[in-house]
Enzyme design. Structure first.
Site, PDB file in Angstrom:
ATOM      1  N   HIS A 305       0.852  -1.189   0.000  1.00  0.00           N
ATOM      2  CA  HIS A 305       0.000   0.000   0.000  1.00  0.00           C
ATOM      3  C   HIS A 305       0.885   1.234   0.000  1.00  0.00           C
ATOM      4  CE1 HIS A 305      -3.058   2.916   1.286  1.00  0.00           C
ATOM      5  NE2 HIS A 305      -3.948   2.046   0.875  1.00  0.00           N
ATOM      6  N   ASP A 363      -7.792  -4.383  -0.594  1.00  0.00           N
ATOM      7  CA  ASP A 363      -8.332  -4.616  -1.935  1.00  0.00           C
ATOM      8  C   ASP A 363      -8.260  -6.088  -2.315  1.00  0.00           C
ATOM      9  OD1 ASP A 363      -8.868  -1.842  -2.597  1.00  0.00           O
ATOM     10  OD2 ASP A 363      -6.713  -1.587  -2.640  1.00  0.00           O
TER      11      ASP A 363
END
Length: 423
Positions: A305, A363
């Site tokens: 991330h 995600d």
């Protein structure tokens, strides 16, 4: 405001700029007065620039921490529903029992769309991407709900925010059914906010939707975990558009457009595309090798991330939820989900991924959950937009109350030709 200052020396001149400190996070250098000294700061992507002060959400990427109004995301996901979180983001506190009753009733009572908005949907091709439909329909709301739209009136802002929170789920669900060529399913007053979304997406006049509490709770967590994430690209877009005095529907439509980008809201959709590309477990090692090769343009989507340098706290919650859903639906042995489980295990144990801190992110798991629920890839980002609407309206409202608010106007370093004359 801190009394600390930083001194900049340039061309034998000393310039002092103040340092700003929030309640949490990094200190910031207040460069707002530098233009008086004919200086700008240069920060591509604004990765080291604070464009505003905000009391809504705090992200600590080093610690892997996410707070909504001071509450850890883990506690909110466990103890609250999405409307609790939406109320918290907008108002600053969790609702009391009476406030929650009124809030739920207000949102539920406004979930129907103006009947003529049906015509806006029908202006799109049936195979139009749901995000294209959402940008258009949400933006067109300003043509239907233009009463009580004085953005300088707190009560008007609250009414507009409630309309958006109530109607965007209906717009998202209808974008899905419109794609399928099915009739629109209207919201029902006897269902919760989240159950209503699922019912509008998956029921039809000849097939009722049976509410499953495990599935409903999983979807609720997806919305809670995606409700806000500080000054990301789409939230910053909403603030920038809002700084011009644009109406709230235009602001949120701009946020949806920004979220549509694959580098932002399309990551969970990209994760499923990657899994479909790998196809089966026998090819995982090949793709792991490619991911480690800096000369190969292949990237493992759903890992790592930009903000979190440790684990994504939302991913830990979604991981548990993911396995609950797969168990409930009996999908653990389906090829795609077996592939995802194997890939997850390798990434968590491989020294390369551990060293690079490329942990599975939210995600990765939310994409798998939505796929398991029967939501098509094209709807993943639309669900994200539905959730993030809660954060966008909170930031828009906060910005309008900020005495420092002014129209956004980034500067540039000009690299073109100097002045010249036409011969």
């Amino acid at each position: 405001m801190s009394s600390k200052k930083i001194r900049i020396s340039l061309d034998n001149k000393n310039i002092e700029v103040p340092v700003i400190e929030g309640t949490l996070g990094y200190k910031a250098i207040d460069t707002s007065t530098l233009n008086k000294e004919h200086l700008f700061s240069y920060d591509p992507g604004f990765t080291s620039t604070a464009a505003c002060k905000s009391a809504i959400t705090f992200v600590d990427g080093e610690k892997g921490e996410l707070l909504y109004r001071g509450y850890p995301i883990e506690q909110l996901a466990e103890k609250c529903d999405f409307l609790d979180v939406a109320f918290l983001l907008f108002n600053g506190e969790l609702p009391t029992f009476k406030e929650k009753e009124l809030y739920s009733s207000t949102i539920n009572g406004q979930s129907l769309l103006h009947d003529q908005l049906n015509n806006v949907f029908r202006g799109f091709r049936r195979d139009a991407h749901p995000m294209a439909v959402m940008v258009g329909v949400v933006g067109s709301m300003a043509a239907f709900y233009f009463d009580n739209m004085n953005i300088n009136n707190k009560n008007h802002r609250k009414q507009s925010a409630n309309k958006l929170l109530a109607k965007v789920p209906t717009i998202a669900a209808w974008s899905h059914t419109y794609n399928l060529g099915l009739p629109f399913v209207y919201p029902k007053h006897d269902l919760s906010y989240v159950a209503n979304i699922l019912n509008m997406m998956f029921s039809s006049p000849n097939k009722p939707y049976h509410v499953n509490p495990i599935i409903t709770r999983a979807f609720e967590r997806i919305l809670i975990l995606h409700a806000d994430h500080e000054q990301n690209a789409s939230t910053s877009t909403v603030r920038l558009v809002g700084s011009t005095g644009a109406n709230p529907y235009a602001c949120i439509a701009s946020g949806i457009a920004s979220l549509w980008g694959p580098a932002h809201g399309g990551a969970n959709e990209a994760t499923l595309k990657m899994l479909n590309e790998i196809k089966n477990e026998s090819r995982i090692n090949e793709y792991i090798k490619r991911a480690k090769d800096k000369n190969d343009d292949f990237r493992l989507m759903g890992f790592g991330h930009r903000v979190y340098r440790n684990r994504d706290p939302r991913a830990e919650i979604m991981k548990v939820t993911c396995h609950e859903v797969l168990d409930e639906l009996g999908l653990n042995n389906e090829p795609l989900f077996k592939l995802a489980n194997t890939l997850e295990k390798i990434a968590l144990e491989d020294e390369y991924f551990i060293e690079k801190k490329l942990y599975p992110n939210v995600d990765f798991y939310s994409g798998i959950v939505m796929k398991a629920l029967g939501i098509p890839n094209s709807m993943f980002t639309a669900i994200f937009a539905l959730a993030r609407t809660a954060g966008w309206i909170a930031h828009w409202h906060e910005m309008m109350t900020d005495s420092d608010n002014k129209i956004g106007r980034p500067r540039q370093i000009y690299t073109g030709r100097t002045q010249r004359d036409i011969p």
